[in-house]
Enzyme design. Structure first.
Site, PDB file in Angstrom:
ATOM      1  CB  CYS A 260      -7.331 -10.450  15.826  1.00  0.00           C
ATOM      2  SG  CYS A 260      -6.347 -10.567  14.508  1.00  0.00           S
TER       3      CYS A 260
ATOM      4  NE  ARG B 247      -3.278  -8.482   8.827  1.00  0.00           N
ATOM      5  CZ  ARG B 247      -2.035  -7.976   9.393  1.00  0.00           C
ATOM      6  NH1 ARG B 247      -1.548  -8.733  10.044  1.00  0.00           N
ATOM      7  NH2 ARG B 247      -1.465  -6.861   9.037  1.00  0.00           N
TER       8      ARG B 247
ATOM      9  CB  CYS C  47      -5.968 -10.500  20.370  1.00  0.00           C
ATOM     10  SG  CYS C  47      -4.020 -11.157  20.316  1.00  0.00           S
TER      11      CYS C  47
ATOM     12  CB  CYS D 282      -1.902 -15.937  17.085  1.00  0.00           C
ATOM     13  SG  CYS D 282      -1.816 -15.139  15.610  1.00  0.00           S
TER      14      CYS D 282
ATOM     15  CE  LYS E 246       0.267   1.440  10.487  1.00  0.00           C
ATOM     16  NZ  LYS E 246       0.424   0.727   9.109  1.00  0.00           N
TER      17      LYS E 246
ATOM     18  NE  ARG F 139      -3.507   0.065   2.654  1.00  0.00           N
ATOM     19  CZ  ARG F 139      -3.709  -0.476   3.754  1.00  0.00           C
ATOM     20  NH1 ARG F 139      -3.213  -0.180   4.896  1.00  0.00           N
ATOM     21  NH2 ARG F 139      -4.706  -1.449   3.555  1.00  0.00           N
ATOM     22  CE1 TYR F 140       1.025   4.407   4.323  1.00  0.00           C
ATOM     23  CE2 TYR F 140       1.203   2.006   5.255  1.00  0.00           C
ATOM     24  CZ  TYR F 140       0.553   3.710   5.199  1.00  0.00           C
ATOM     25  OH  TYR F 140      -0.565   3.881   6.219  1.00  0.00           O
TER      26      TYR F 140
ATOM     27  NE  ARG G   1       6.018   2.395   5.683  1.00  0.00           N
ATOM     28  CZ  ARG G   1       5.579   3.401   5.075  1.00  0.00           C
ATOM     29  NH1 ARG G   1       6.184   3.533   3.865  1.00  0.00           N
ATOM     30  NH2 ARG G   1       4.832   4.202   5.828  1.00  0.00           N
TER      31      ARG G   1
ATOM     32  CG  ASP H 259      -4.198   1.275   9.380  1.00  0.00           C
ATOM     33  OD1 ASP H 259      -4.044   1.973   8.485  1.00  0.00           O
ATOM     34  OD2 ASP H 259      -3.465   0.309   9.871  1.00  0.00           O
TER      35      ASP H 259
ATOM     36  CG  ASP I  22      -8.077  -0.945  12.471  1.00  0.00           C
ATOM     37  OD1 ASP I  22      -7.919   0.270  12.368  1.00  0.00           O
ATOM     38  OD2 ASP I  22      -7.193  -1.982  12.623  1.00  0.00           O
TER      39      ASP I  22
HETATM   40  C1  LIG Z   1       1.268  -0.121   8.954  1.00  0.00           C
HETATM   41  C2  LIG Z   1       1.624  -0.747   7.604  1.00  0.00           C
HETATM   42  C3  LIG Z   1       2.807  -0.613   7.184  1.00  0.00           C
HETATM   43  C4  LIG Z   1       4.318   0.017   8.045  1.00  0.00           C
HETATM   44  O1  LIG Z   1       3.970   1.275   8.238  1.00  0.00           O
HETATM   45  P1  LIG Z   1       5.151   2.083   8.867  1.00  0.00           P
HETATM   46  O2  LIG Z   1       4.291   3.464   9.314  1.00  0.00           O
HETATM   47  O3  LIG Z   1       6.068   2.372   8.219  1.00  0.00           O
HETATM   48  O4  LIG Z   1       5.150   1.489  10.290  1.00  0.00           O
HETATM   49  C5  LIG Z   1       3.123  -1.274   5.852  1.00  0.00           C
HETATM   50  N1  LIG Z   1       2.163  -1.665   4.991  1.00  0.00           N
HETATM   51  C6  LIG Z   1       1.004  -1.697   5.812  1.00  0.00           C
HETATM   52  C7  LIG Z   1      -0.181  -2.413   4.688  1.00  0.00           C
HETATM   53  C8  LIG Z   1       0.753  -1.311   6.837  1.00  0.00           C
HETATM   54  O5  LIG Z   1      -0.656  -1.531   7.322  1.00  0.00           O
HETATM   55  S1  SF4 Z   2      -3.657  -9.429  17.061  1.00  0.00           S
HETATM   56 FE1  SF4 Z   2      -4.277 -11.045  15.749  1.00  0.00          FE
HETATM   57  S2  SF4 Z   2      -2.379 -11.352  14.377  1.00  0.00           S
HETATM   58 FE2  SF4 Z   2      -1.776 -10.322  16.362  1.00  0.00          FE
HETATM   59  S3  SF4 Z   2      -1.214 -11.794  17.679  1.00  0.00           S
HETATM   60 FE3  SF4 Z   2      -3.407 -11.182  18.190  1.00  0.00          FE
HETATM   61  S4  SF4 Z   2      -4.614 -12.753  16.916  1.00  0.00           S
HETATM   62 FE4  SF4 Z   2      -2.473 -12.826  16.160  1.00  0.00          FE
END
Ligand SMILES: *Cc1c(COP(=O)(O)O)cnc(C)c1O
Ligand code: SF4
Length: 384
Positions: A136, A138, A133, A129, A341, A116-117, A120, A334, A297
């Site tokens: 979470c 995800r 959590c 995991c 973010k 996305r960025y 990175r 986010d 989120d």
């Molecule tokens: C958070 C995130 C990153 C890393 O972001 P930083 O601000 O550099 O820590 C990279 N890709 C995605 C998709 C993210 O959600």
């Molecule tokens: S927040 Fe989600 S991905 Fe992260 S450790 Fe907890 S369950 Fe796993």
């Protein structure tokens, strides 16, 4: 903190031999996954058990005995309990909730990789995991073996990184990358290190918090081969700061990893500035730098944890100036649908009158500052 480097164990775990308790494989094998498993820690009526069962059908329950042992016995509002034990309220749906709140699956050029960025990307490794959590973001994938990347998909994702020179920072996430065996992790990191343009690798892992026994000397030997390795971990509460997590952080830092913390702001768990200040100081003294506080989120089944943004700003206000700047994280939202973010700060600039700016400092005192002029069009820099 007691002297033998172990958190006190509740009676229901007293029979476990230290050798087993300290073995991360034993911890994983003996995860609590049903309401009955909580017996001896909390007393649950039949309705609560039913709710836990129903909620864990949507998103698995999984708690390492170590993490469960940090619960205050009998307290259903305990911060460890709330983060780990499913609740009926997860089944309620709010209008703004999304299954994939950050549209991570939309920004996937290849399965298992979100880019996305500009420079990175984020790689999903395991679906597993140690603790699932409840907050979470995800949860749509985590815990579901069908969402794990197969060998071929992982190769393709690594190939994408190889063929995309813009990516100089890769976040290896999941699930949890430390759910991979040392050997698999070593193979993956070796492959990634073979990519010349990849400068840093970050491992996003909650193992130091939920399964600190996983941070073994053998794991450190693997990580050491692939520096620079950054570790992003996820402490949410001072109660997670134990002799066991301290040992894990020490090993990682001694092994040359740079460690940072990403806290998720959760109502009733950590929306408490004094606690966060103490936790961040504890982490900083153990070479783990508070990096982000995430506004919760809009994830399906998580809205009961959402706080007003005001609560996050209050935490920053009570950190900035009052403790080491190194212990003050960025508070970010986010944005839904992949907006990314954005940072939020309390307002320190009170007003501006011409070139005079009026500020309020951390202690609420008012100060004025006169800013410089705009560059004049007629001023030319040498060589331009
Ligand atoms: C958070 C995130 C990153 C890393 O972001 P930083 O601000 O550099 O820590 C990279 N890709 C995605 C998709 C993210 O959600
Ligand atoms: S927040 Fe989600 S991905 Fe992260 S450790 Fe907890 S369950 Fe796993």
């Amino acid at each position: 903190m007691n002297t033998n480097g172990q958190s006190p164990r509740p009676a229901c775990f007293e029979h476990v031999a230290d050798e087993q308790w300290n073995d991360w494989r034993w911890q994983l094998k003996n995860r609590l996954s049903r309401p009955e498993d909580l017996e001896g820690l909390v007393e649950l009526d039949e309705q609560t058990r039913e709710e836990i069962r129903a909620a864990s059908e949507q998103f698995l329950m999984g708690i390492t005995p170590y993490y469960a042992s940090l619960m205050q016995e009998g307290d259903l509002t305990d911060p460890i309990y709330l983060q780990a034990v499913p609740q009926g309220i997860e089944l309620a749906r709010a209008d703004d909730e999304l299954e994939d709140p950050l549209a991570e699956d939309t920004y996937m050029p290849t399965e298992g990789l979100t880019h996305r960025y500009p420079d990175r990307a984020l790689l999903y490794t395991s679906h597993n995991c140690p603790v699932y959590c409840r907050h979470c973001n995800r949860r749509r994938k985590v815990g579901d073996p069908a969402s794990a990347l197969g060998r071929a998909a992982l190769d393709k994702a690594v190939d994408y990184v190889r063929q995309t020179p813009a990516i100089r920072d890769l976040l290896v996430s999941g699930g949890d990358p430390l759910s991979l065996s040392d050997k698999k992790l070593d193979i993956l990191l070796t492959e990634l290190r073979g990519i010349k343009h990849l400068e840093i690798i970050r491992l996003a892992t909650r193992n130091p918090v939920t399964l600190p026994q996983r941070i073994t000397p053998e794991l450190i030997e693997v990580l050491k081969k692939h520096h620079p390795i950054y570790i992003s971990t996820h402490f949410n509460h001072l109660r997670e700061c134990t002799p066991e997590t301290e040992l894990a952080l020490n090993r990682l830092a001694d092994g040359g990893c740079v460690i940072s913390n990403q806290m998720v702001l959760l109502k009733g768990v950590n929306d408490d500035p004094a606690m966060v200040k103490e936790m961040n100081r504890w982490l900083l003294a153990r070479r783990c730098r508070p990096y982000y506080i995430f506004q919760c989120d809009s994830v399906e089944g998580v809205s009961h944890f959402k706080t007003p943004v005001r609560s996050g700003l209050k935490i920053i206000e009570e950190l900035r100036g009052w403790t080491s700047g190194l212990a003050v994280p960025h508070y970010v939202v986010d944005l839904p649908e992949g907006g990314g973010k954005v940072p939020l700060l309390p307002e320190y600039l009170v007003s501006q009158n011409g070139q005079t700016l009026t500020f309020k400092n951390y202690a609420g005192e008012v100060y004025r500052y006169v800013e410089g002029d705009e560059p004049k069009a007629s001023i030319k820099l040498v060589n331009s």
